[in-house]
Design a protein around this motif. Sequence first.
Motif, PDB file in Angstrom:
ATOM      1  N   ASN A  22      -5.793 -34.799  22.862  1.00  0.00           N
ATOM      2  CA  ASN A  22      -6.934 -33.927  22.658  1.00  0.00           C
ATOM      3  C   ASN A  22      -8.017 -34.145  23.696  1.00  0.00           C
ATOM      4  O   ASN A  22      -8.864 -33.058  23.786  1.00  0.00           O
ATOM      5  CB  ASN A  22      -7.391 -34.292  21.454  1.00  0.00           C
ATOM      6  N   VAL A  23      -8.247 -35.455  24.188  1.00  0.00           N
ATOM      7  CA  VAL A  23      -9.473 -35.411  25.084  1.00  0.00           C
ATOM      8  C   VAL A  23      -9.054 -35.493  26.576  1.00  0.00           C
ATOM      9  O   VAL A  23      -9.432 -34.523  27.269  1.00  0.00           O
ATOM     10  CB  VAL A  23     -10.140 -36.811  24.966  1.00  0.00           C
ATOM     11  N   VAL A  24      -8.047 -36.185  26.901  1.00  0.00           N
ATOM     12  CA  VAL A  24      -7.528 -36.421  28.202  1.00  0.00           C
ATOM     13  C   VAL A  24      -6.747 -35.053  28.669  1.00  0.00           C
ATOM     14  O   VAL A  24      -6.998 -34.208  29.752  1.00  0.00           O
ATOM     15  CB  VAL A  24      -6.799 -37.430  28.520  1.00  0.00           C
ATOM     16  N   GLY A  25      -5.973 -34.641  27.637  1.00  0.00           N
ATOM     17  CA  GLY A  25      -5.037 -33.504  27.827  1.00  0.00           C
ATOM     18  C   GLY A  25      -6.142 -32.059  28.024  1.00  0.00           C
ATOM     19  O   GLY A  25      -5.848 -31.181  28.904  1.00  0.00           O
ATOM     20  N   THR A  26      -6.948 -31.968  27.305  1.00  0.00           N
ATOM     21  CA  THR A  26      -7.964 -30.876  27.205  1.00  0.00           C
ATOM     22  C   THR A  26      -8.609 -30.731  28.686  1.00  0.00           C
ATOM     23  O   THR A  26      -8.839 -29.692  29.082  1.00  0.00           O
ATOM     24  CB  THR A  26      -8.903 -30.944  25.901  1.00  0.00           C
ATOM     25  N   LEU A  27      -9.195 -32.129  28.889  1.00  0.00           N
ATOM     26  CA  LEU A  27      -9.865 -32.097  30.158  1.00  0.00           C
ATOM     27  C   LEU A  27      -9.110 -31.590  31.338  1.00  0.00           C
ATOM     28  O   LEU A  27      -9.377 -30.713  32.135  1.00  0.00           O
ATOM     29  CB  LEU A  27     -10.250 -33.390  30.640  1.00  0.00           C
ATOM     30  N   GLY A  28      -7.713 -32.060  31.392  1.00  0.00           N
ATOM     31  CA  GLY A  28      -6.939 -31.402  32.577  1.00  0.00           C
ATOM     32  C   GLY A  28      -6.796 -30.194  32.429  1.00  0.00           C
ATOM     33  O   GLY A  28      -6.759 -29.178  33.427  1.00  0.00           O
ATOM     34  N   LEU A  29      -6.405 -29.517  31.183  1.00  0.00           N
ATOM     35  CA  LEU A  29      -6.361 -28.070  31.170  1.00  0.00           C
ATOM     36  C   LEU A  29      -7.578 -27.253  31.538  1.00  0.00           C
ATOM     37  O   LEU A  29      -7.449 -26.283  32.316  1.00  0.00           O
ATOM     38  CB  LEU A  29      -5.872 -27.782  29.611  1.00  0.00           C
ATOM     39  N   LEU A  30      -8.732 -27.887  31.115  1.00  0.00           N
ATOM     40  CA  LEU A  30      -9.917 -27.311  31.635  1.00  0.00           C
ATOM     41  C   LEU A  30     -10.129 -27.271  33.020  1.00  0.00           C
ATOM     42  O   LEU A  30     -10.550 -26.085  33.486  1.00  0.00           O
ATOM     43  CB  LEU A  30     -11.259 -27.873  30.865  1.00  0.00           C
ATOM     44  N   GLU A  31      -9.722 -28.410  33.698  1.00  0.00           N
ATOM     45  CA  GLU A  31      -9.776 -28.311  35.259  1.00  0.00           C
ATOM     46  C   GLU A  31      -9.026 -27.280  36.011  1.00  0.00           C
ATOM     47  O   GLU A  31      -9.316 -26.617  36.828  1.00  0.00           O
ATOM     48  CB  GLU A  31      -9.685 -29.891  35.636  1.00  0.00           C
ATOM     49  N   SER A  32      -7.840 -27.091  35.229  1.00  0.00           N
ATOM     50  CA  SER A  32      -6.790 -26.209  36.009  1.00  0.00           C
ATOM     51  C   SER A  32      -7.235 -24.913  35.892  1.00  0.00           C
ATOM     52  O   SER A  32      -7.162 -23.967  36.577  1.00  0.00           O
ATOM     53  CB  SER A  32      -5.522 -26.389  35.204  1.00  0.00           C
ATOM     54  N   CYS A  33      -7.867 -24.687  34.611  1.00  0.00           N
ATOM     55  CA  CYS A  33      -8.321 -23.187  34.086  1.00  0.00           C
ATOM     56  C   CYS A  33      -9.445 -23.022  35.298  1.00  0.00           C
ATOM     57  O   CYS A  33      -9.653 -21.759  35.538  1.00  0.00           O
ATOM     58  CB  CYS A  33      -8.483 -23.102  32.763  1.00  0.00           C
TER      59      CYS A  33
END
Length: 349
Positions: free
Chosen positions: A100-111
Amino acid sequence: MTVLLVTGGAGFIGANFVLQAVADGVRVVTLDKLTYAGNVTTLAPLERHRDHVFVRGDIGDRALVAQLLAQHRPDAVVNFAAESHVDRSIDGPAAFVETNVVGTLGLLESCRDYWTALALQERRAFRFLHVSTDEVYGSLGDEGAFTEQTPYAPNSPYSASKAASDHLVRAFHHTYGLPVLTTNCSNNYGPYQFPEKLVPLVIQKALAGEPLPVYGDGLNVRDWLYVGDHCQAIRQVLKAGSVGETYNVGGNAERTNLDVVRTICALLDERQPLANGAARNKLITHVKDRPGHDRRYAIDAGKLRRELGWRPTHTFDSGMAFTVDWYLANQPWIQRVLDGSYRMERLGS
């Protein structure tokens, strides 16, 4: 044609959203890690559909996400991917922080990187919609309801991890300009829900004539939202929501957990009585409450109604009747879940 990248699209709410969107002519790329609660068989009707692509993978896999963004060039990303069960977060909070935190951060950076490289017109049209929960607001007293201005006060490892992800989404808008939208929903119910949650668990146990465990006194209150209505709300926010804004989504259907269990018992008694003719509400068994159990949630969805014209189409009674009928008609789907590692040992709320 609109193209969406939907993360967590094999989970309960995500799969309902994908099925609904594709049926309405949207092209969807579904990314799901297929953890215990992800069920690709839910998407079986789309297996050979020309407007659906399923990819197994993690939102934190930046190379994979970058590849999918470059290949499919979505107009929006809708993020359902999350660990979501409070009980499991109490037993093992680390997995919730990781997804929920680390995964969302990675997704945000990719987007963000994908969005930054788009042509101006595509940049203006792109959206990142983050699906969250009312649990980030904490617990209410007997009166009032959560609004978009309610201060965050998460009380479980799950809600704390979702609150962190909400803050990251907000920060990526204010720091980088990423065009984000956030929705915070109340308790969902409906088809394809993993049977650790209250409604499907009670249905299955009640069908079997087993004890129906209810935490504490059973008077914890939730606002119950039919999943199809939630999916329609998300699509309306995606279509017309103001960038950077948050929209609360609720069913205007406050019920205690005990009321929900009794409603299910009555519906099943009417449709499929027990062989001995006993009333299923006699199976209700009060068990030890879970740690830190929030007493009441309630959503004020007035902003969504006023600004975007959304209202739920299902009442609690109509939605619950439809849900019970769906589970009765789709026992093979449930049995495939139960044939895996889950043995109905938990009770959500």
